[in-house]
Design an enzyme around this catalytic site. Structure first.
Site, mmCIF file in Angstrom:
data_model
loop_
_atom_site.group_PDB
_atom_site.id
_atom_site.type_symbol
_atom_site.label_atom_id
_atom_site.label_comp_id
_atom_site.label_asym_id
_atom_site.label_seq_id
_atom_site.Cartn_x
_atom_site.Cartn_y
_atom_site.Cartn_z
ATOM 1 N N GLY A 50 7.289 -4.037 -2.128
ATOM 2 C CA GLY A 50 8.713 -4.136 -2.439
ATOM 3 C C GLY A 50 9.348 -2.773 -2.510
ATOM 4 N N ASP A 107 -0.691 -4.669 3.732
ATOM 5 C CA ASP A 107 0.710 -4.238 3.760
ATOM 6 C C ASP A 107 1.309 -4.714 5.076
ATOM 7 O OD1 ASP A 107 2.329 -1.702 2.146
ATOM 8 O OD2 ASP A 107 3.126 -2.326 4.101
ATOM 9 N N ARG A 129 16.277 -0.664 -12.499
ATOM 10 C CA ARG A 129 15.237 -1.567 -11.983
ATOM 11 C C ARG A 129 15.832 -2.926 -11.638
ATOM 12 N NH1 ARG A 129 13.392 1.377 -16.195
ATOM 13 N NH2 ARG A 129 11.470 2.579 -15.979
ATOM 14 N N SER A 167 7.475 -14.298 -0.425
ATOM 15 C CA SER A 167 6.752 -14.402 0.848
ATOM 16 C C SER A 167 5.264 -14.091 0.676
ATOM 17 C CB SER A 167 7.371 -13.460 1.891
ATOM 18 O OG SER A 167 7.080 -12.124 1.570
ATOM 19 N N ALA A 182 0.826 -1.212 0.000
ATOM 20 C CA ALA A 182 0.000 0.000 0.000
ATOM 21 C C ALA A 182 0.861 1.263 0.000
ATOM 22 C CB ALA A 182 -0.938 -0.019 1.207
ATOM 23 N N ASP A 219 5.464 2.547 -20.188
ATOM 24 C CA ASP A 219 6.354 3.073 -21.236
ATOM 25 C C ASP A 219 5.536 3.407 -22.483
ATOM 26 O OD1 ASP A 219 8.982 1.913 -19.778
ATOM 27 O OD2 ASP A 219 7.380 0.442 -19.813
ATOM 28 N N HIS A 223 10.460 -3.991 -19.471
ATOM 29 C CA HIS A 223 10.142 -2.694 -18.842
ATOM 30 C C HIS A 223 11.448 -2.252 -18.189
ATOM 31 C CE1 HIS A 223 8.492 0.551 -16.554
ATOM 32 N NE2 HIS A 223 8.713 -0.036 -15.396
ATOM 33 N N PRO A 250 12.209 -5.625 -10.669
ATOM 34 C CA PRO A 250 12.089 -5.512 -12.125
ATOM 35 C C PRO A 250 10.910 -6.365 -12.595
ATOM 36 C CG PRO A 250 13.950 -6.914 -11.542
ATOM 37 C CD PRO A 250 13.399 -6.398 -10.261
ATOM 38 N N VAL A 251 9.901 -5.724 -13.166
ATOM 39 C CA VAL A 251 8.585 -6.343 -13.262
ATOM 40 C C VAL A 251 8.566 -7.607 -14.124
ATOM 41 C CG1 VAL A 251 7.711 -4.884 -15.163
ATOM 42 C CG2 VAL A 251 6.128 -5.817 -13.481
ATOM 43 N N ASN A 308 13.437 -7.580 -4.018
ATOM 44 C CA ASN A 308 12.016 -7.767 -4.319
ATOM 45 C C ASN A 308 11.635 -9.226 -4.572
ATOM 46 O OD1 ASN A 308 11.495 -5.155 -3.798
ATOM 47 N ND2 ASN A 308 11.348 -4.489 -5.921
ATOM 48 N N MET A 323 3.394 3.906 -2.472
ATOM 49 C CA MET A 323 3.039 4.906 -3.480
ATOM 50 C C MET A 323 2.331 4.275 -4.684
ATOM 51 S SD MET A 323 3.960 7.409 -1.771
ATOM 52 C CE MET A 323 3.277 8.567 -2.921
ATOM 53 N N ARG A 370 3.931 6.610 -21.910
ATOM 54 C CA ARG A 370 4.907 7.709 -22.062
ATOM 55 C C ARG A 370 5.161 7.996 -23.545
ATOM 56 N NH1 ARG A 370 8.425 5.033 -17.166
ATOM 57 N NH2 ARG A 370 7.496 6.281 -15.502
HETATM 58 N N1 LIG Z 1 5.894 -1.590 -13.008
HETATM 59 C C1 LIG Z 1 6.062 -0.280 -13.039
HETATM 60 O O1 LIG Z 1 5.884 0.348 -14.088
HETATM 61 C C2 LIG Z 1 6.457 0.427 -11.805
HETATM 62 C C3 LIG Z 1 6.864 -0.319 -10.742
HETATM 63 N N2 LIG Z 1 7.251 0.287 -9.593
HETATM 64 C C4 LIG Z 1 7.693 -0.619 -8.543
HETATM 65 O O2 LIG Z 1 6.648 -0.834 -7.601
HETATM 66 C C5 LIG Z 1 7.216 -1.238 -6.354
HETATM 67 C C6 LIG Z 1 6.601 -0.434 -5.215
HETATM 68 O O3 LIG Z 1 7.010 0.923 -5.342
HETATM 69 P P1 LIG Z 1 6.467 2.040 -4.325
HETATM 70 O O4 LIG Z 1 5.032 1.843 -4.097
HETATM 71 O O5 LIG Z 1 6.973 3.340 -4.800
HETATM 72 O O6 LIG Z 1 7.259 1.642 -3.008
HETATM 73 P P2 LIG Z 1 6.834 2.009 -1.505
HETATM 74 O O7 LIG Z 1 8.061 1.814 -0.702
HETATM 75 O O8 LIG Z 1 6.124 3.305 -1.475
HETATM 76 O O9 LIG Z 1 5.776 0.882 -1.135
HETATM 77 C C7 LIG Z 1 6.110 -0.451 -1.020
HETATM 78 C C8 LIG Z 1 5.233 -1.046 0.048
HETATM 79 O O10 LIG Z 1 5.475 -2.448 0.104
HETATM 80 C C9 LIG Z 1 5.317 -2.833 1.462
HETATM 81 N N3 LIG Z 1 5.953 -4.129 1.676
HETATM 82 C C10 LIG Z 1 7.271 -4.426 1.605
HETATM 83 N N4 LIG Z 1 7.465 -5.731 1.890
HETATM 84 C C11 LIG Z 1 6.233 -6.271 2.119
HETATM 85 C C12 LIG Z 1 5.771 -7.564 2.445
HETATM 86 N N5 LIG Z 1 6.620 -8.597 2.604
HETATM 87 N N6 LIG Z 1 4.451 -7.744 2.608
HETATM 88 C C13 LIG Z 1 3.567 -6.728 2.464
HETATM 89 N N7 LIG Z 1 3.966 -5.468 2.157
HETATM 90 C C14 LIG Z 1 5.272 -5.249 1.979
HETATM 91 C C15 LIG Z 1 5.973 -1.707 2.239
HETATM 92 O O11 LIG Z 1 5.562 -1.698 3.589
HETATM 93 C C16 LIG Z 1 5.515 -0.493 1.451
HETATM 94 O O12 LIG Z 1 4.340 0.070 1.988
HETATM 95 C C17 LIG Z 1 8.737 -1.036 -6.511
HETATM 96 O O13 LIG Z 1 9.341 -2.265 -6.817
HETATM 97 C C18 LIG Z 1 8.836 -0.100 -7.700
HETATM 98 O O14 LIG Z 1 10.073 -0.200 -8.383
HETATM 99 C C19 LIG Z 1 7.222 1.639 -9.451
HETATM 100 C C20 LIG Z 1 6.794 2.431 -10.480
HETATM 101 C C21 LIG Z 1 6.419 1.893 -11.752
HETATM 102 C C1 LIG Z 2 9.859 3.025 -11.662
HETATM 103 C C2 LIG Z 2 9.436 2.512 -12.950
HETATM 104 O O1 LIG Z 2 9.550 1.347 -13.246
HETATM 105 C C3 LIG Z 2 8.919 3.445 -13.916
HETATM 106 O O2 LIG Z 2 8.459 4.543 -13.571
HETATM 107 O O3 LIG Z 2 8.990 3.141 -15.118
#
Ligand SMILES: NC(=O)C1=CN([C@@H]2O[C@H](COP(=O)(O)OP(=O)(O)OC[C@H]3O[C@@H](n4cnc5c(N)ncnc54)[C@H](O)[C@@H]3O)[C@@H](O)[C@H]2O)C=CC1
Ligand SMILES: CC(=O)C(=O)O
Length: 310
Positions: free
Chosen positions: A76, A32, A85, A98, A8, A145, A172, A118-119, A92, A10, A148
Site C-alpha cells: 500500500g 509484491d 495516516r 485485493s 516488499a 509509538d 496509531h 491507517p493500520v 489502501n 520499505m 518511541r
Molecule cells: N504501522 C506502522 O507503524 C507503519 C505503517 N506504514 C505503512 O506501511 C505501508 C507501506 O509503506 P512503505 O513500505 O513505506 O511503502 P512502499 O511504497 O515502499 O511499499 C509498498 C509496496 O506495496 C506494493 N503494493 C502495492 N499494491 C500492491 C498489491 N495490490 N499487491 C502487492 N503489492 C502491492 C508496492 O509495489 C510497494 O512495493 C504504508 O501504508 C505505510 O503508511 C509505514 C510505517 C509505519
Molecule cells: C508512518 C507511520 O505510521 C509511523 O511511522 O508511525
C-alpha cells in the site's frame, strides 16, 4: 516458521531484514505486485543472512505462501510529507481487499499481521473480510509509538528503554494516548523512579515527549520520505512473540468487543501475544484525562468505521 510478507517496499523489506538477521523465521517469502522489486529485496536480504542466521529468503507469488504461519500485510501507499495516516484510507483499503482473498486461497488459517496505514482501520477491514477470528488479525498498532515513547523516556532518564514498561494506546495516529499513569521504570512508577534518578518528569518534559512521540512519523517523513526501520523491528518483535509462544505484552491493535465505552472497535491496548495470536487484553492504569483521551480515540475510530459501513 515460514513467514509471508506481502508488500516488499520499505516497510516489508525492513521487516524481512529484521526477521532474517534475528533468525526469527526459518523462511521468508516476499510477494509484491512489483515482482522485480520482491526478487531484488529477497536477494539483497539473503546476502545478509550468512553473517547472522540461516533464514531462507526468497520472492514468489501467492502460491508460494502455502504453509506460512504468519503473513505480514505491508502493501500500500505511505504518507507524503504533511499527509495524515487517515488520508491513506481509500487507497489502501482497495489494496488490502485485493490481497486478503489471494492469501486465504493458499493459507486458510494464518495469523495476519497488518502494517499498512491507517493500520487500525485496515486491521478492522482485514478482520471483517477475512472471516478469521479477531485474535488472529493483528495490527502493528501502537507498537511503534510505544517504542518511541520508551526511547524518549530512556533518553531523558539515561537508562535502558528495556527497563521502561510504558505504553501508547488507542489509535496509531494523531489521537493516540500516552499512558503516563501506568508507566513503570525499573521497579517503581515512572515519575517516582525518574525523581530518584534526579531526572524529574516535569510538565515541560511530559509535553515535549508527548509532542515528539505524536509527531515522530511526520518529522521522519519530512526528512527522508518514509519510516521503516522502527516498524520493521516492531513487526519482527510481534513475530517473535508468536513463533516462540512468548506470551509477551505488546501494544497491538485488534478488533475489540468493548473498550472505553465503545463497542466493536479496533485499536491498541497492551495485549498478551503468543502462538495463538492475542490471548488477552489489558488496560493500563489511566487517570481521568487519559481515560477520556482513550474514549475520544476509540470514538473517532468507531465513527470512521461506521462511516465505511463496517
Ligand atoms: N504501522 C506502522 O507503524 C507503519 C505503517 N506504514 C505503512 O506501511 C505501508 C507501506 O509503506 P512503505 O513500505 O513505506 O511503502 P512502499 O511504497 O515502499 O511499499 C509498498 C509496496 O506495496 C506494493 N503494493 C502495492 N499494491 C500492491 C498489491 N495490490 N499487491 C502487492 N503489492 C502491492 C508496492 O509495489 C510497494 O512495493 C504504508 O501504508 C505505510 O503508511 C509505514 C510505517 C509505519
Ligand atoms: C508512518 C507511520 O505510521 C509511523 O511511522 O508511525
Amino acid at each position: 516458521m515460514k513467514i509471508g510478507i506481502v508488500g516488499a517496499g520499505m516497510v516489508g523489506s525492513s521487516a524481512g531484514f529484521a526477521l532474517a538477521i534475528a533468525g526469527y523465521a526459518n523462511e521468508i517469502v516476499f510477494v509484491d505486485k512489483n515482482e522485480a522489486l520482491a526478487v531484488a529485496q529477497a536477494e539483497d536480504i539473503s546476502h545478509a543472512v550468512p553473517f547472522m542466521s540461516a533464514t531462507r529468503v526468497r520472492a514468489g507469488g501467492y502460491a508460494d505462501l502455502a504453509g506460512a504461519g504468519i503473513v505480514v500485510l505491508s502493501a500500500g501507499v505511505g504518507q507524503r510529507p504533511g499527509e495524515s495516516r487517515l488520508e491513506l484510507l481509500g487507497r489502501n483499503t482497495a489494496v488490502i481487499r485485493s490481497i486478503v482473498s489471494e492469501i486465504l486461497a493458499v493459507v486458510p488459517d494464518p495469523i495476519l499481521l497488518v502494517a499498512a496505514n491507517p493500520v487500525d482501520i485496515i486491521t478492522h477491514i482485514t478482520a471483517s473480510i477475512s472471516g478469521l477470528p479477531p485474535h488472529r488479525v493483528i495490527g502493528s498498532g501502537t507498537i511503534l509509538d510505544t517504542a518511541r515513547f520508551r526511547s524518549l523516556l530512556a533518553r531523558h532518564m539515561e537508562i535502558s528503554p528495556q527497563s521502561i514498561p510504558a505504553f501508547v494506546i488507542g489509535e496509531h495516529g494523531d489521537s493516540e494516548v500516552l499512558a503516563w499513569s501506568g508507566a513503570v521504570a525499573g521497579s517503581a512508577d515512572l515519575v517516582s523512579f525518574a525523581a530518584q534518578l534526579g531526572k524529574p518528569v516535569t510538565e515541560e518534559v511530559r509535553k515535549a515527549i508527548d509532542h515528539d512521540v505524536r509527531n515522530a512519523a511526520y518529522k521522519i517523513i519530512e526528512g527522508k520520505g518514509a519510516t521503516y526501520y522502527g516498524i520493521g523491528a516492531g513487526i519482527a518483535r510481534i513475530v517473535r512473540a508468536i513463533t516462540r509462544d512468548e506470551g509477551s505484552v505488546l501494544s497491538v491493535s485488534i478488533q475489540t468487543a468493548h473498550v472505553a465505552g465503545v463497542d466493536n472497535v479496533t485499536l491498541s491496548l497492551p495485549r498478551v501475544v503468543g502462538a495463538r495470536g492475542v490471548t488477552a487484553d489489558l488496560l493500563p492504569d489511566l487517570d481521568h484525562e487519559e481515560f477520556e483521551a482513550l474514549k475520544r480515540s476509540a470514538r473517532m475510530l468507531k465513527d470512521l468505521s461506521n462511516s465505511l459501513g463496517l
